[in-house]
Write a protein that holds these residues in place. Structure first.
Motif, PDB file in Angstrom:
ATOM      1  N   GLN A   1      20.285  -8.203 -36.764  1.00 21.94           N
ATOM      2  CA  GLN A   1      20.199  -9.595 -37.863  1.00 21.94           C
ATOM      3  C   GLN A   1      21.101 -10.666 -37.257  1.00 21.94           C
ATOM      4  N   ILE A   2      22.261 -10.300 -36.775  1.00 23.63           N
ATOM      5  CA  ILE A   2      23.015 -11.076 -35.914  1.00 23.63           C
ATOM      6  C   ILE A   2      22.387 -11.507 -34.874  1.00 23.63           C
ATOM      7  N   ALA A   3      21.792 -11.095 -34.170  1.00 25.60           N
ATOM      8  CA  ALA A   3      21.182 -11.281 -32.726  1.00 25.60           C
ATOM      9  C   ALA A   3      19.848 -12.176 -33.161  1.00 25.60           C
ATOM     10  N   SER A   4      19.421 -11.865 -34.331  1.00 28.96           N
ATOM     11  CA  SER A   4      18.152 -12.767 -34.500  1.00 28.96           C
ATOM     12  C   SER A   4      18.636 -14.086 -34.982  1.00 28.96           C
TER      13      SER A   4
ATOM     14  N   TYR B   1      18.809  -9.980 -27.715  1.00 26.92           N
ATOM     15  CA  TYR B   1      18.067  -9.885 -29.150  1.00 26.92           C
ATOM     16  C   TYR B   1      16.728  -8.988 -28.886  1.00 26.92           C
ATOM     17  N   LEU B   2      16.334  -8.840 -27.394  1.00 27.50           N
ATOM     18  CA  LEU B   2      15.210  -7.743 -27.297  1.00 27.50           C
ATOM     19  C   LEU B   2      16.042  -6.501 -27.153  1.00 27.50           C
TER      20      LEU B   2
ATOM     21  N   ARG C   1       4.796  -3.393 -33.628  1.00 29.48           N
ATOM     22  CA  ARG C   1       5.899  -3.866 -34.191  1.00 29.48           C
ATOM     23  C   ARG C   1       6.933  -4.504 -33.328  1.00 29.48           C
ATOM     24  N   PHE C   2       7.076  -3.767 -32.357  1.00 27.60           N
ATOM     25  CA  PHE C   2       8.224  -4.387 -31.039  1.00 27.60           C
ATOM     26  C   PHE C   2       7.646  -5.753 -30.750  1.00 27.60           C
ATOM     27  N   LEU C   3       6.338  -5.835 -30.232  1.00 26.17           N
ATOM     28  CA  LEU C   3       5.868  -7.193 -29.731  1.00 26.17           C
ATOM     29  C   LEU C   3       6.068  -8.165 -30.869  1.00 26.17           C
ATOM     30  N   LEU C   4       5.943  -7.911 -32.074  1.00 23.40           N
ATOM     31  CA  LEU C   4       5.981  -8.889 -33.162  1.00 23.40           C
ATOM     32  C   LEU C   4       7.624  -9.179 -33.144  1.00 23.40           C
ATOM     33  N   LEU C   5       8.549  -8.336 -33.257  1.00 24.07           N
ATOM     34  CA  LEU C   5      10.064  -8.592 -33.151  1.00 24.07           C
ATOM     35  C   LEU C   5      10.250  -9.301 -31.881  1.00 24.07           C
ATOM     36  N   ALA C   6       9.783  -8.966 -30.717  1.00 21.33           N
ATOM     37  CA  ALA C   6       9.986  -9.641 -29.459  1.00 21.33           C
ATOM     38  C   ALA C   6       9.655 -11.088 -29.586  1.00 21.33           C
TER      39      ALA C   6
ATOM     40  N   VAL D   1      14.538 -11.376 -42.099  1.00 24.67           N
ATOM     41  CA  VAL D   1      14.502 -11.221 -43.644  1.00 24.67           C
ATOM     42  C   VAL D   1      13.533 -10.009 -43.661  1.00 24.67           C
ATOM     43  N   ARG D   2      12.578 -10.130 -43.397  1.00 25.58           N
ATOM     44  CA  ARG D   2      11.424  -9.034 -43.494  1.00 25.58           C
ATOM     45  C   ARG D   2      11.975  -7.916 -42.887  1.00 25.58           C
ATOM     46  N   THR D   3      12.180  -7.490 -41.802  1.00 23.37           N
ATOM     47  CA  THR D   3      12.674  -6.374 -41.313  1.00 23.37           C
ATOM     48  C   THR D   3      13.668  -5.791 -41.918  1.00 23.37           C
TER      49      THR D   3
END
Length: 160
Positions: free
Chosen positions: A20-23, A93-94, A110-115, A129-131
């Motif tokens: 969350q912080i990194a995001s 972040y990654l 899901r990892f690709l979406l987060l990246a 927020v979603r994660t």
């Protein structure tokens, strides 16, 4: 896919907080980077500087030369600092995305979406927020299921 073990839930909560912080930090620097690119690469042709002949914070013109765009400012080039900080923090972040993704045992898409959250402006804020919502709901559901199926008797408290 195997589900995360209950024993890993505290580590998952820690990984989620780090994510969350990194995001948020990555998202803020990505927005600053977009603003910097608009200033520099559109007809505005300006860069942000700290210190130097223009004062504390000032915008210096960028001129087009035979070798490309060249800054005319002196002092600390904050546009370049924003670029470098975002680049390095994207790596952090990654790592945060990878920790949450691997601990939750999600699929690779899901990892690709987060990246993508560190590349697409504003996406990291929505994904954060979603994660967080998804992870917390999953953990709460699994803990509730474990509490229901726990065969250990609860201690009896006497009424006074």
């Amino acid at each position: 896919m195997a589900a995360p073990k209950l024993a890993t839930f505290p580590a998952i909560r820690g990984a989620l907080k780090f994510y969350q912080i990194a995001s948020i930090v990555t998202g803020v620097f990505l927005l600053l980077l977009c603003a910097e690119m608009i200033l520099k690469y559109t007809p505005i042709h300006l860069e942000l500087f700290l210190g130097g002949k223009g004062g504390f914070l000032w915008l210096a013109p960028v001129v087009e030369t035979a070798t490309g765009l060249e800054s005319t400012g002196d002092g600390i080039n904050l546009s370049l600092v924003i670029l470098v900080v975002h680049g390095w923090f994207y790596v952090v972040y990654l790592f945060a995305c990878f920790r949450v993704w691997s601990m939750m045992r999600w699929g690779f898409p899901r990892f690709l979406l987060l990246a993508l959250g560190g590349i697409v402006p504003l996406l990291s804020f929505f994904l954060e927020v979603r994660t967080a919502r998804d992870v917390r709901a999953y953990l709460a559901q699994r803990e509730a299921e474990a509490a229901e199926s726990d065969p250990t008797p609860q201690p009896i408290t006497e009424a006074k």
